[in-house]
Design a protein around this motif. Structure first.
Motif, PDB file in Angstrom:
ATOM      1  N   LEU A 106     -12.833   7.737  -7.054  1.00  0.00           N
ATOM      2  CA  LEU A 106     -11.466   7.301  -7.327  1.00  0.00           C
ATOM      3  C   LEU A 106     -11.029   6.132  -6.467  1.00  0.00           C
ATOM      4  CD1 LEU A 106      -9.578   8.903  -9.373  1.00  0.00           C
ATOM      5  CD2 LEU A 106      -8.038   8.582  -7.445  1.00  0.00           C
ATOM      6  N   PHE A 111     -11.197   1.474  -8.490  1.00  0.00           N
ATOM      7  CA  PHE A 111     -10.545   0.237  -8.080  1.00  0.00           C
ATOM      8  C   PHE A 111     -11.440  -0.976  -8.289  1.00  0.00           C
ATOM      9  CE2 PHE A 111      -6.464   1.030  -6.040  1.00  0.00           C
ATOM     10  CZ  PHE A 111      -6.438   2.404  -6.084  1.00  0.00           C
ATOM     11  N   LEU A 118      -8.840  -1.286  -2.207  1.00  0.00           N
ATOM     12  CA  LEU A 118      -7.627  -1.679  -1.508  1.00  0.00           C
ATOM     13  C   LEU A 118      -7.346  -0.754  -0.336  1.00  0.00           C
ATOM     14  CD1 LEU A 118      -5.592  -2.376  -4.693  1.00  0.00           C
ATOM     15  CD2 LEU A 118      -6.114  -4.048  -2.946  1.00  0.00           C
ATOM     16  N   PHE A 119      -7.874   0.455  -0.436  1.00  0.00           N
ATOM     17  CA  PHE A 119      -7.675   1.418   0.645  1.00  0.00           C
ATOM     18  C   PHE A 119      -9.046   1.879   1.106  1.00  0.00           C
ATOM     19  CE2 PHE A 119      -3.748   1.394  -1.559  1.00  0.00           C
ATOM     20  CZ  PHE A 119      -2.777   1.699  -0.620  1.00  0.00           C
ATOM     21  N   PHE A 273      -4.433   4.006   7.474  1.00  0.00           N
ATOM     22  CA  PHE A 273      -4.236   4.151   6.035  1.00  0.00           C
ATOM     23  C   PHE A 273      -2.940   3.474   5.588  1.00  0.00           C
ATOM     24  CE2 PHE A 273      -3.587   6.913   2.177  1.00  0.00           C
ATOM     25  CZ  PHE A 273      -4.699   6.441   1.512  1.00  0.00           C
ATOM     26  N   ALA A 277      -2.062  -0.182   3.205  1.00  0.00           N
ATOM     27  CA  ALA A 277      -1.081  -0.424   2.153  1.00  0.00           C
ATOM     28  C   ALA A 277      -0.279  -1.687   2.425  1.00  0.00           C
ATOM     29  CB  ALA A 277      -0.137   0.773   2.024  1.00  0.00           C
TER      30      ALA A 277
ATOM     31  N   PHE C 177      -3.183   4.302  -9.942  1.00  0.00           N
ATOM     32  CA  PHE C 177      -4.114   4.607  -8.848  1.00  0.00           C
ATOM     33  C   PHE C 177      -3.580   4.052  -7.536  1.00  0.00           C
ATOM     34  CE2 PHE C 177      -7.746   4.878 -12.075  1.00  0.00           C
ATOM     35  CZ  PHE C 177      -7.502   6.228 -12.243  1.00  0.00           C
ATOM     36  N   ILE C 178      -3.047   2.846  -7.581  1.00  0.00           N
ATOM     37  CA  ILE C 178      -2.479   2.290  -6.350  1.00  0.00           C
ATOM     38  C   ILE C 178      -1.335   3.177  -5.877  1.00  0.00           C
ATOM     39  CG2 ILE C 178      -1.333   0.310  -5.321  1.00  0.00           C
ATOM     40  CD1 ILE C 178      -2.656  -1.395  -7.483  1.00  0.00           C
ATOM     41  N   THR C 179      -0.492   3.580  -6.843  1.00  0.00           N
ATOM     42  CA  THR C 179       0.633   4.433  -6.472  1.00  0.00           C
ATOM     43  C   THR C 179       0.157   5.743  -5.861  1.00  0.00           C
ATOM     44  OG1 THR C 179       1.640   3.514  -8.446  1.00  0.00           O
ATOM     45  CG2 THR C 179       2.864   5.213  -7.318  1.00  0.00           C
ATOM     46  N   THR C 180      -0.944   6.290  -6.408  1.00  0.00           N
ATOM     47  CA  THR C 180      -1.495   7.504  -5.838  1.00  0.00           C
ATOM     48  C   THR C 180      -1.749   7.320  -4.346  1.00  0.00           C
ATOM     49  OG1 THR C 180      -2.682   7.834  -7.907  1.00  0.00           O
ATOM     50  CG2 THR C 180      -3.371   9.178  -6.037  1.00  0.00           C
ATOM     51  N   LEU C 181      -2.413   6.215  -4.034  1.00  0.00           N
ATOM     52  CA  LEU C 181      -2.788   6.017  -2.637  1.00  0.00           C
ATOM     53  C   LEU C 181      -1.581   5.677  -1.780  1.00  0.00           C
ATOM     54  CD1 LEU C 181      -6.098   4.388  -3.535  1.00  0.00           C
ATOM     55  CD2 LEU C 181      -5.845   6.363  -2.083  1.00  0.00           C
ATOM     56  N   LEU C 182      -0.638   4.923  -2.350  1.00  0.00           N
ATOM     57  CA  LEU C 182       0.593   4.652  -1.602  1.00  0.00           C
ATOM     58  C   LEU C 182       1.299   5.967  -1.289  1.00  0.00           C
ATOM     59  CD1 LEU C 182       2.324   1.572  -3.245  1.00  0.00           C
ATOM     60  CD2 LEU C 182       1.470   1.791  -0.938  1.00  0.00           C
ATOM     61  N   SER C 183       1.340   6.818  -2.301  1.00  0.00           N
ATOM     62  CA  SER C 183       2.003   8.101  -2.118  1.00  0.00           C
ATOM     63  C   SER C 183       1.293   8.909  -1.040  1.00  0.00           C
ATOM     64  CB  SER C 183       2.011   8.825  -3.457  1.00  0.00           C
ATOM     65  OG  SER C 183       2.455  10.123  -3.313  1.00  0.00           O
TER      66      SER C 183
ATOM     67  N   ALA F 184       1.072  12.711  -5.157  1.00  0.00           N
ATOM     68  CA  ALA F 184      -0.102  11.865  -5.336  1.00  0.00           C
ATOM     69  C   ALA F 184      -0.981  12.392  -6.467  1.00  0.00           C
ATOM     70  CB  ALA F 184      -0.894  11.788  -4.038  1.00  0.00           C
ATOM     71  N   PHE F 187       0.348  11.230  -9.810  1.00  0.00           N
ATOM     72  CA  PHE F 187       0.006   9.842 -10.122  1.00  0.00           C
ATOM     73  C   PHE F 187      -1.453   9.727 -10.523  1.00  0.00           C
ATOM     74  CE2 PHE F 187       3.601   9.005  -7.089  1.00  0.00           C
ATOM     75  CZ  PHE F 187       4.441   8.447  -8.022  1.00  0.00           C
ATOM     76  N   MET F 188      -2.293  10.453  -9.788  1.00  0.00           N
ATOM     77  CA  MET F 188      -3.716  10.350 -10.079  1.00  0.00           C
ATOM     78  C   MET F 188      -4.019  10.895 -11.473  1.00  0.00           C
ATOM     79  SD  MET F 188      -6.943  11.919  -8.133  1.00  0.00           S
ATOM     80  CE  MET F 188      -7.317  13.190  -9.286  1.00  0.00           C
ATOM     81  N   GLY F 191      -2.930   8.571 -14.130  1.00  0.00           N
ATOM     82  CA  GLY F 191      -3.788   7.387 -14.087  1.00  0.00           C
ATOM     83  C   GLY F 191      -5.110   7.644 -14.763  1.00  0.00           C
TER      84      GLY F 191
END
Ligand SMILES: Cc1cc2nc3c(=O)[nH]c(=O)nc-3n(C[C@H](O)[C@H](O)[C@H](O)COP(=O)(O)O)c2cc1C
Ligand SMILES: Cc1cc2nc3c(=O)[nH]c(=O)nc-3n(C[C@H](O)[C@H](O)[C@H](O)COP(=O)(O)O)c2cc1C
Ligand SMILES: Cc1cc2nc3c(=O)[nH]c(=O)nc-3n(C[C@H](O)[C@H](O)[C@H](O)COP(=O)(O)O)c2cc1C
Ligand SMILES: Cc1cc2nc3c(=O)[nH]c(=O)nc-3n(C[C@H](O)[C@H](O)[C@@H](O)CO)c2cc1C
Ligand code: SF4
Ligand code: SF4
Ligand code: SF4
Ligand code: SF4
Ligand code: FES
Lengths: 296, 177, 195, 456, 273, 209
Positions: A106, A111, A118-119, A273, A277, C177-183, F184, F187-188, F191
């Motif tokens: 994931l 990505f 990105l992370f 982490f 962001a 997916f970005i939002t997932t990681l931001l969250s 999260a 969102f996942m 997605g």
């Protein structure tokens, strides 16, 4: 006679993604050996399972989507190893296996794979595992495995900075390996010097200002964060000033989280982490000025 | 303002008035039902946490009900029961609790909370609440602090909130009686 | 009403209970408008502005009209009418007096009426029983939290233009997916300040 | 950073291997002289097919401001005037002369103590072109006030070929002539690591008012603005020249050619070319302009194994040649042959954002990011990221661990932007049409550079 | 009765709010009125919304504005096809008639049959290749085959086949012409669907040279011109050209071309397999 | 354009114009309340009720609605239905009401409902508006239940519906991945769902080519 034609340059320095990755992995291997020495075979099992899971996940995804296999570049291996190294040795073996799947599938491949992450996949996987099985993966920063027994060079309580610190996770017993390895990577210019230096300086200065005991702030995890996690290329800004600011942000967040939660081990991971962001934002606002830009 | 605009305005007002009237009409019966339900819940909870009691006598300070004295059929005091709001990890947790005359817990029930599902939300489960039965006030602590209550893994904050809430209320009742 | 310090409200509004990442409010426009920093900033400014206005107006209506008459069941309908009217009014005024601002902000205004975040903040104000200052301040900090995430998200998505995103993931799934990681990055703010 | 690294030979060994022009003559039966060897307009031929010409005879001229005459480098007769391959990239009109083996030359007018006017006149007539493609004369007569003449000896291709002990006094002579013409001070720029060159220069200076400055960096001709900036601290726009900072920059080749032209009256008809890499006898050759690379390599003993790549002017920033038929031109200083195994053909991977390219870039831009934008056709973003500031040093590409074709992508974006700005009437589609017409100027240093120099 | 009172109060409160809001908004809409053209929005709705820029304007909205202003042609959107033109016409009250359908075809037969002159190393793009030494192909006129057109096509209609030549999928092509503009070598040209006979070469090199690099290149032998009953073929330099006005698609030239340069394409564009 | 059929209009709401996956509207409730299947059903039931009511009303009154105050009128109509369902749920299904929290009143601003009013009800007759409401409502339900099921199953190890344990994963449910029921995880999940839909669409497109 058919000549090759290309644009210059016609030679390459010879440092490739592979070289950089495998150099990092070499350091992680040393760290792993230390972990196995301290924690025993359960540590070995965790590292192996996590790495294998990461590699299989990567291979599976690339097979399924008919991409070229990129196992050899070492990225999946390093993610897998890191994921195990971020956990305490008491964790059941399936936790890092699922974590590695999450990280590679994931956070890396969804990505876009190498260079598009990105992370940091390893930290993201750690956060995921922590959110899912908080009780199993809990790290405490207090239980040292015995600074008394390793009182090196009259350093007293600081001796565990060298030999072990935090003792929560597998990576944390190898502070000195991480420091030596990190300095080697900087010397070879495999990682950038700006992020580590501003990260560690900020952390120490902030901690001193807040009156924290440095032996709790400077943990093995801090060194892992400074040299390996924060310097992960795709997740940090590419501008020179941006990298300073990024390191600074990592340091500030580490101390802030650590100060509030009294857990400087977890703080490093969350700090890096969160900084991931913010990295694109930093990068966007630190575009360099070229030398030929003339003020109007 | 011309006539067309007047029509527009009229339509808007008429619609608003009709809407409001409809809402008012729905409000009354639902409100009645809601009151009944809330009362039922409260009573059920009081009985749940204090099974010995027959009826309850509120102890007030001004308008506010502090707690209830639980009385059996013969109006003998068999214990106390109460409602209490305690801040949890996310939001307020409303706890119903009962204690006997020796200040041992006779039962607790979580009335409402907003804890994380799967984590803090486990405070509503019997596995957690049943631990409290028969525990004396002095033992109302986490087992890691030598108390009698096992925290929910991953949700110490919520567990402690429940314990603290009951502790506080027992002390309050003790002081009052 | 509990005594809540403004500082706690700020930390809550920006980090702990971030509207976008934790409370799931205002996601439609968040995903739609965060592709570029420029429009993200415009949208954020508009949202913050309307949030403050709406918090103020809603507080007045609730406190002086609905509560005295016991008409609290009309909260939603009166709030939404107020918000719609405010947004419309702001749009008219901006369009008339500052065409450049309208060009950068105006297109977002219609999106705001149907943005859960605005109605969410005024309803939450009522549910949390905030006073006047707290209400307006909560409106402001919720806007700040919205803006912050919007800025991070738009910077990330701008960077994404040069990344190799798998075809099937491009667009909205990638944004998720970005939002997932931001969250996930916001998760550790949980419990910093219990409400 | 060493800019030129491929050959393992020391300079001493090369000198021992040098051949005099006479020895090399047997290969010089035919020369191809391109009518365009500078940035600017193409020269008109002054001769016709079947005409006979002498060494040093002017055969091409143009009345444009930015012009550099071309001269015959051998005596013989003209067999054709047609388009021929050119070291820049595409075919250019050229004059093909067949030698008659007589070595007859026109009368070269010598002069021992030239006046300022005499210097100007001879330079205008001689058509000397600096390595960056600008005619020396144009730099001198530009309206800018020149207060410093710098001779840049940090460009390895140039310094290796031209700074032989015989040539150093001549280089200093040429430099003094330029200083006299512009009433300027003189500075010689030498890389810090090149102590030997510095000492031999110092010994030849004998009390002249010329300073020597050591630098950390090597400056290729395209980095002249940067060199002037580093020396004076004045920021120069990429649309300007070092003249903006009051600096005139000359290469060793340029100074040598000036001294030859003014003192001996010989226009640029010969250049010193280092031949290195996979050839049998790497050496410095003195070659007539127009000689094909093939002949030059033959005179260095021929290929060693099968050649993979032939590169003009340095392995880091030079131009790879499509064929060895291309002629030596005025700004040729080095020919490098790579064997097939040496050719870099790594497959590019995705950018890993390691920022190594950012750290080495001398002009402080974000090469990798620009390249990525260029790759997806977002030339507007490239422009915002200052793609035009790039001096094409190639360092970014050299260090990139992902083997991305950064420099090519940068050039590509620049070409696209020129097209976009040159033809505004074409429809405003986000898609840009590209082609090689953008490359109207010769790119003798291997660039399709966009500086507006020659375009009036 | 409290119930009735409550309903009355609700009605008054919401009615009052509604009234006030209505008054304010109506007042504001008059006070702050700004002219807009609703026609533009209508036209935008009709347009395909691909924002491809093929019309030559900055996206569909810009085009719509220009069409309404009558500075852009009504049939300026090549993507929408005739349906869209008709609808815009209806909105603007104009009469339109259908144009003939045109598609790009590939004016080169070389591909794998054309030798490589150099070994190109660099970015995979026809335009980039053409910037180096007239391209990597032996024939500098030919298709480079590195797929710039493939990436340029906003509708994914082009693929590069095994023969290293582009193939246009007629079903997906919207005749926008972007590929024609993007090709650095002018390989793609738009042709009417009814024109089926084409010279698949554009090399002006001497016949001998062409023969040495390409199996199928035009060598300028004039056999086709001699055979054409309609005199539709002229050979200028070393390249034959067919005058489509005169051509009757008889196919005699196709049969006689020694290089197999002229081809009859049944539907002018082949559907990709 | 093809003839409108009732079945066609209904299916269109579920597949082609799926409010969440295709139109990307109404995301907030789709994510916030899908911690369990039960909540998902409750939410989509409420939304369906409001959608039905507002579509019918707006379609019936469409000749009476002046364009310039179109949006305020839509909002008032929608809000009336929302408040009704809000009060009814509070009174008759308090636990569900509690779980759905602020998202019941927020149905007012759910883009789906206004979107349908604007795009469909105002242009079509009552019959088709009812079908459209059912179609879109079912589309919303399907997606919400899917997300809810995934999250509940993976996040708690079991799906519990109105007190019944529907499915339970034996060993897993001792240590489920709590991540899935946290924001999260929401969102996942969506997605991944959207990526799968996209993947399928692209594959079909390529095959069709
Ligand atoms: C400790 C260490 C272990 C390595 N292990 C591997 C390996 O298992 N597989 C691999 O492909 N490269 C490995 N490398 C990297 C290689 O040394 C070398 O950089 C790389 O294989 C070059 O590959 P190439 O010749 O295919 O470019 C390792 C490097 C180090 C420092
Ligand atoms: C921890 C650390 C801190 C450093 N700090 C600096 C510094 O502040 N300034 C500096 O110019 N080089 C510093 N260096 C040296 C750099 O590694 C390196 O020499 C420098 O980036 C070369 O860059 P340049 O060629 O652009 O000057 C530091 C190195 C390390 C390991
Ligand atoms: C950044 C951060 C801030 C925290 N702040 C608080 C806090 O203010 N109050 C609190 O009770 N717990 C706070 N926590 C959680 C505690 O650090 C700790 O995990 C918890 O109180 C102990 O519960 P456990 O024993 O179940 O882990 C915070 C955690 C983090 C990561
Ligand atoms: C996403 C998330 C949700 C959490 N929810 C709760 C909760 O509902 N109750 C609680 O006591 N702690 C909660 N915590 C806090 C966390 O589990 C805390 O560190 C400790 O309580 C763990 O023992 C949560 C933490 C995270 C990261
Ligand atoms: S070639 Fe690369 S390193 Fe050199 S100036 Fe250009 S961008 Fe910078
Ligand atoms: S050196 Fe290469 S991989 Fe690194 S940032 Fe630059 S372009 Fe990207
Ligand atoms: S037709 Fe043109 S753009 Fe397409 S592959 Fe051939 S040369 Fe390239
Ligand atoms: S094939 Fe060419 S004309 Fe057809 S749609 Fe694609 S780019 Fe447009
Ligand atoms: S449902 Fe659309 S913004 Fe929340």
């Amino acid at each position: 006679m058919k000549l090759s034609v290309s644009h210059p340059p016609h030679i390459k320095q010879g440092v490739t993604v592979k070289t950089i990755m495998w150099s990092k992995i070499a350091i992680l291997m040393a760290v792993s050996l230390m972990a196995v020495f301290v924690f025993g075979l359960s540590a070995l099992a965790m590292i192996l399972v996590s790495t294998i899971s990461a590699v299989i996940t990567e291979a599976g995804i690339q097979k399924l989507t008919k991409q070229e296999l990129t196992i050899k570049d070492g990225d999946a291996v390093s993610i897998g190893m890191l994921i195990a190294l971020l956990l305490p040795h008491t964790v059941p073996i399936w936790v890092p296996a699922i974590g590695a799947f999450f990280g590679v599938a994931l956070v890396k491949h969804a990505f876009g794979g190498l260079g598009s992450t990105l992370f940091n996949p390893a930290i993201a996987a750690w956060v995921f595992m922590n959110m899912s099985w908080g009780a199993l993966t809990k790290i405490s920063s207090v239980s040292h495995i015995g600074s008394a027994s390793y009182n090196i060079l009259f350093l007293g309580k600081y001796s565990d900075v060298i030999f072990e610190s935090g003792a929560g996770t597998l990576a944390e017993v190898s502070s000195f390996i991480l420091v030596i390895g990190g300095v080697y990577l900087i010397y070879k210019k495999y990682i950038d010097w700006r992020i580590p230096s501003s990260f560690i300086v900020t952390t120490v200065v902030m901690a001193l200002l807040l009156g924290e005991d440095l032996s709790y702030v400077i943990t093995g995890m801090l060194f892992l964060g400074v040299f390996i996690l924060a310097t992960e290329t795709a997740t940090s800004p590419i501008t020179k000033n941006g990298r300073f600011i990024y390191g600074l942000l990592c340091g500030v967040l580490t101390v802030m989280y650590g100060f509030i939660s009294c857990n400087y081990v977890v703080a490093v991971l969350y700090a890096v982490f969160f900084a991931n962001a913010v990295a694109p934002f930093i990068e966007k606002n630190t575009s360099p000025k070229p030398v030929d830009e003339v003020a109007l | 303002m011309d006539k067309e605009m007047g029509v527009v305005l009229l339509k808007l007002v008429v619609l608003s008035v009709v809407a409001a009237a409809v809402l008012g009409a729905v409000y009354i019966p639902t409100q009645v039902q809601l009151k009944i339900y809330q009362q039922e819940q409260k009573e059920l909870a009081l009985v749940d946490v204090m099974p010995l009691a027959d009826h309850f006598d509120p102890v007030r300070s001004g308008e506010e009900i502090l707690y209830y004295r639980a009385l059996d059929a013969d109006n003998n005091l068999v214990g106390y029961s109460f409602f209490h709001d305690q801040s949890g990890s996310q939001d307020m947790i409303t706890i119903a609790g009962g204690i006997d005359t020796e200040y041992k817990v006779s039962g607790i029930k979580i009335m409402s909370h907003a804890e994380t599902p799967g984590l803090g939300a486990k405070i509503t489960e019997l596995a957690f609440t049943d631990q409290f039965i028969g525990v004396a006030q002095s033992d109302l602590m986490l087992s890691k602090n030598d108390g009698a209550i096992d925290a929910i893994t991953g949700a110490t904050v919520s567990s402690v909130a429940v314990i603290d809430g009951i502790q506080a209320k027992i002390l309050e009742i003790k002081a009052n009686e | 009403m509990e005594d809540v310090s403004l500082f706690a409200i700020a930390i809550n509004g920006i980090f702990v209970k971030n509207f976008l990442l934790v409370q799931f409010l205002g996601l439609c426009s968040f995903l739609g408008v965060s592709k570029e920093t420029k429009s993200a900033v415009g949208m954020s400014a508009a949202v913050m502005f309307v949030m403050i206005l709406a918090s103020t107006a809603a507080f007045l209506i609730y406190e002086f009209l609905l509560k005295p008459f016991g008409l609290t069941f009309l909260t939603t309908i009166s709030f939404i009418i107020i918000i719609a009217a405010l947004v419309q009014l702001v749009e008219f005024i901006i369009r008339k007096f500052s065409p450049p601002l309208y060009r950068s902000l105006g297109i977002f205004l219609p999106l705001i009426t149907t943005n859960c975040a605005i109605l969410g903040v005024v309803i939450l104000n009522v549910r949390l029983e905030y006073g006047f200052i707290e209400s307006v301040f909560y409106g402001f900090t919720a806007g700040v939290g919205y803006t912050m995430v919007m800025l991070l998200m738009s910077s990330i998505r701008e960077k994404c233009t040069v990344l190799r995103i798998p075809e099937a993931v491009q667009g909205i799934p990638h944004a998720f997916f970005i939002t997932t990681l931001l969250s996930m990055a916001f998760v550790n703010f949980f419990g910093v300040i219990p409400t | 950073m060493i800019l030129c690294v491929s050959d393992e030979m020391t300079k001493e060994e090369m000198k021992n291997n040098s051949k005099t022009p006479k020895e090399a003559e047997e290969y010089r039966q035919q020369v191809v002289i391109p009518l365009l060897q500078h940035r600017g307009a193409i020269c008109e031929p002054l001769v016709d097919v079947e005409d006979n010409v002498l060494i040093g005879q002017k055969i091409g001229e143009c009345d444009n401001d930015y012009a550099a005459q071309v001269h015959s480098s051998i005596s013989g007769h003209i067999i054709a005037i047609e388009e021929r391959p050119h070291p820049s990239c595409v075919k250019k009109p050229s004059i093909i002369i067949e030698s008659n083996g007589t070595n007859e030359s026109i009368n070269f007018k010598t002069c021992t103590n030239p006046s300022k006017e005499y210097i100007f006149d001879t330079l205008q007539d001689s058509g000397i072109v600096e390595l960056d493609g600008y005619p020396v004369f144009n730099t001198l007569i530009s309206k800018k006030i020149i207060d410093t003449v710098m001779v840049n000896l940090t460009y390895p291709s140039d310094a290796n070929s031209n700074c032989t002990s015989d040539n150093i006094p001549k280089i200093i002579e040429g430099m003094k002539l330029l200083m006299k013409a512009s009433d300027a001070e003189g500075v010689i720029i030498i890389n810090k690591t090149d102590g030997q060159l510095a000492s031999s220069i110092r010994s030849s200076l004998n009390g002249d008012n010329i300073k020597i400055i050591n630098t950390k960096r090597n400056y290729i001709p395209l980095m002249n603005n940067l060199l002037a900036h580093d020396m004076t601290g004045i920021r120069i726009s990429n649309r300007d020249t070092p003249g903006y900072a009051g600096v005139m920059i000359s290469s060793a080749y340029g100074a040598l050619a000036v001294s030859k032209a003014v003192l001996e009256g010989i226009p640029p008809i010969e250049v010193n070319v280092t031949v290195s890499g996979a050839v049998k006898n790497p050496m410095i050759n003195t070659v007539s302009i127009g000689t094909s690379f093939k002949d030059v390599i033959q005179s260095s003993g021929g290929y060693l194994g099968e050649p993979g790549k032939i590169i003009m002017n340095g392995i880091l920033s030079g131009t790879a040649q499509a064929t060895d038929e291309v002629p030596v031109i005025k700004s040729t200083t080095e020919i490098t042959v790579q064997s097939i195994d040496e050719v870099v053909r790594d497959k590019p991977g995705p950018c890993i954002h390691c920022a190594r390219c950012v750290d080495v870039c001398p002009v402080n831009i974000l090469p990798g990011r620009i390249a990525s934008f260029s790759d997806i056709g977002r030339y507007d973003e490239c422009s915002k990221l200052h793609v035009n500031s790039c001096v094409e040093c190639g360092l970014c590409d050299y260090v990139c661990p992902s083997s991305r074709h950064i420099l090519q992508l940068i050039r590509f974006a620049r070409t696209a932007l020129i097209r976009l700005f040159n033809i505004p009437e074409e429809k405003e589609s986000p898609n840009l049409k590209l082609g090689c017409e953008s490359c109207e100027t010769p790119c003798d240093t291997g660039t399709s550079s966009v500086t507006e120099g020659g375009k009036k | 009765m409290t119930g009735t009172l409550l309903i009355a109060q609700s009605a008054m409160v919401i009615g009052g709010i509604g009234f006030l809001v209505g008054i304010v908004l109506i007042w504001a809409s008059i006070k702050f009125a700004v002219e807009t053209n609703p026609l533009v929005d209508e036209v935008i709705e009709v347009l395909p919304g691909a924002n491809c820029g093929a019309c030559g304007y900055a996206g569909c909205a810009d085009f719509a504005e220009k069409v309404v202003e009558e500075t852009a042609p009504i049939d300026g959107c090549p993507v929408g096809g005739f349906d869209v033109v008709k609808e815009i016409g209806a909105k603007l009250g104009q009469e339109v008639k259908e144009a003939e359908s045109i598609y790009p075809f590939v004016r080169c037969n070389g591909g794998v049959h054309c030798t490589d002159k150099i070994d190109y190393v660099g970015i995979d793009d026809c335009r980039a290749v053409m910037m180096i030494s007239d391209g990597e192909k032996g024939c500098s006129y030919g298709c480079v085959g590195r797929g710039t057109c493939v990436r340029a096509c906003p509708f994914g209609a082009i693929t590069i086949g095994d023969d290293r030549l582009p193939h246009i999928n007629k079903n997906m092509c919207k005749s926008c012409g972007i590929c024609v503009d993007e090709c650095p070598n002018d390989i793609l040209v738009m042709a009417n669907e009814t024109e089926t006979v084409h010279v698949l070469c554009r090399s002006n090199d001497k016949g001998k040279l062409v023969k040495s690099v390409c199996e199928f290149g035009c060598i300028g032998c004039r056999i086709c011109a001699k055979n054409c009953p309609e005199d539709a073929i002229t050979v200028t330099g070393f390249l034959a050209e067919i005058d489509q006005e005169k051509c009757t698609n008889c196919g005699l030239c196709v049969d006689n071309c020694p290089q197999k340069t002229i081809e009859m394409i049944s539907t002018s564009v082949e559907a990709a397999a | 354009m093809a003839e409108k059929t009732i079945l066609g209009e209904y299916l269109r709401g579920i597949v082609k114009d799926n409010p969440v996956l295709a139109l990307v509207l109404g995301l907030c409730p789709a994510l916030a309340v899908t911690t369990s299947v039960e909540n998902a059903i409750g939410m989509s039931g409420a939304a369906l009720f409001v959608l039905l009511g507002s579509n019918v009303m707006i379609s019936a009154l469409r000749k009476q609605i002046p364009p310039i105050i179109r949006i305020p009128m839509f909002i008032i109509i929608i809000c009336t239905f929302v408040t009704i369902i809000d009060m009814v749920m509070e009174a008759y299904t308090p636990p569900l009401y509690k779980a759905l929290g602020i998202f019941i009143p927020l149905i007012v601003v759910n883009c789906i409902i206004i979107g349908r009013a604007e795009a469909y009800a105002i242009k079509n007759n009552v019959k088709y508006s009812i079908v459209d409401a059912f179609g879109i409502g079912t589309g919303f339900l399907v997606v919400l239940v899917a997300i809810g099921a995934i999250r509940e199953l993976l996040g708690t190890g079991a799906i519990v519906l109105f007190g019944f344990k529907l499915i339970s994963i034996p060993i897993y449910s001792d240590t489920p991945a709590t991540f899935m029921i946290l924001p999260a995880g929401a969102f996942m999940t969506i997605g991944v769902l959207m990526a799968l839909v996209n993947y399928n669409r692209i594959r079909k497109l390529k095959k069709g080519a």
